[in-house]
Design a protein around this motif. Sequence first.
Motif, PDB file in Angstrom:
ATOM      1  N   LEU A  77      46.100  39.638  41.908  1.00  0.00           N
ATOM      2  CA  LEU A  77      46.614  40.717  42.279  1.00  0.00           C
ATOM      3  C   LEU A  77      45.673  42.077  41.919  1.00  0.00           C
ATOM      4  CD1 LEU A  77      50.479  40.761  42.213  1.00  0.00           C
ATOM      5  CD2 LEU A  77      48.935  40.571  44.096  1.00  0.00           C
ATOM      6  N   ALA A  78      45.392  41.949  40.670  1.00  0.00           N
ATOM      7  CA  ALA A  78      44.527  42.956  40.023  1.00  0.00           C
ATOM      8  C   ALA A  78      43.315  42.968  40.574  1.00  0.00           C
ATOM      9  CB  ALA A  78      44.251  42.765  38.466  1.00  0.00           C
ATOM     10  N   LEU A  79      42.669  41.867  40.922  1.00  0.00           N
ATOM     11  CA  LEU A  79      41.414  41.849  41.828  1.00  0.00           C
ATOM     12  C   LEU A  79      41.510  42.361  43.044  1.00  0.00           C
ATOM     13  CD1 LEU A  79      38.453  40.928  42.139  1.00  0.00           C
ATOM     14  CD2 LEU A  79      39.138  38.668  42.988  1.00  0.00           C
ATOM     15  N   ASN A  80      42.487  42.364  43.909  1.00  0.00           N
ATOM     16  CA  ASN A  80      42.898  42.942  45.142  1.00  0.00           C
ATOM     17  C   ASN A  80      43.021  44.225  44.979  1.00  0.00           C
ATOM     18  OD1 ASN A  80      44.664  44.114  47.219  1.00  0.00           O
ATOM     19  ND2 ASN A  80      44.676  41.980  47.950  1.00  0.00           N
ATOM     20  N   ALA A  81      43.599  44.983  43.964  1.00  0.00           N
ATOM     21  CA  ALA A  81      43.998  46.441  43.534  1.00  0.00           C
ATOM     22  C   ALA A  81      42.409  46.851  43.165  1.00  0.00           C
ATOM     23  CB  ALA A  81      44.876  46.466  42.363  1.00  0.00           C
ATOM     24  N   GLN A  82      41.650  46.097  42.483  1.00  0.00           N
ATOM     25  CA  GLN A  82      40.416  46.663  42.125  1.00  0.00           C
ATOM     26  C   GLN A  82      39.520  46.881  43.274  1.00  0.00           C
ATOM     27  OE1 GLN A  82      39.222  47.436  38.908  1.00  0.00           O
ATOM     28  NE2 GLN A  82      37.784  48.324  40.292  1.00  0.00           N
ATOM     29  N   ILE A 173      43.528  54.775  40.941  1.00  0.00           N
ATOM     30  CA  ILE A 173      44.160  53.620  40.160  1.00  0.00           C
ATOM     31  C   ILE A 173      45.189  52.958  41.349  1.00  0.00           C
ATOM     32  CG2 ILE A 173      45.941  52.629  38.577  1.00  0.00           C
ATOM     33  CD1 ILE A 173      44.814  55.015  36.583  1.00  0.00           C
ATOM     34  N   ALA A 174      44.926  51.733  41.494  1.00  0.00           N
ATOM     35  CA  ALA A 174      45.929  50.916  42.552  1.00  0.00           C
ATOM     36  C   ALA A 174      46.798  49.767  41.803  1.00  0.00           C
ATOM     37  CB  ALA A 174      45.035  50.360  43.655  1.00  0.00           C
ATOM     38  N   ALA A 175      47.822  49.677  42.377  1.00  0.00           N
ATOM     39  CA  ALA A 175      48.584  48.445  41.751  1.00  0.00           C
ATOM     40  C   ALA A 175      49.008  48.015  42.825  1.00  0.00           C
ATOM     41  CB  ALA A 175      49.718  48.988  41.110  1.00  0.00           C
TER      42      ALA A 175
END
Length: 189
Positions: A77-82, A173-175
């Motif tokens: 999910l962090a990769l998607n948010a990044q 910043i995205a979550a």
Amino acid sequence: MLTRAKLVIFLTVIFLLAALGMSYWLFLRGAGNGQRPVVPLFTGSKVPRDEAQQALDFHNAKRREVGAPALQWSAALALNAQNWANHLANDSNCQLIHQQHNIHGENLFWGKGLPYTALSASQDWYDEIKEYKYGVVTEANFHPTGHYTQLVWKNSRQVGMGQASCHGGGVVIAAEYDPHGNMIGQKPY
């Protein structure tokens, strides 16, 4: 016979496998066993591990206050948010535009002038509690409080965050949350 080059390659592979195993172990540690969820060594994004841990701890403290289960950090999910934060910073002039057809819940943040972090964004989202009156999510209350309700949504189990610097200064910043929350007609907790 082992040459020096083969030995270096062998030791490098062993080290990488050990690091991967340790990261996986740290990810699993705390999953459902009452211990504090721990961010893995590889966060999946540009969010440093210590900042990711602070944001995860903040999320879980606020979730605990309303009886929602703890979130686990997801490198995927962090990769998607990044990737989305990079897109917003590079292609959208840091305008906060949500992904279309996203199967995850998503919170977005933009700030300039301070060294904003994943924790800063999480605190900003949480501050929407001031406008929230407990009840079902509706079209009327979703927009002023949707970041807060996603942060504490009882059915969400994982979160990952990414950050990118904007060309004119500032940070986006995205979550990403899975499963997504903010289901119209349901209560967040």
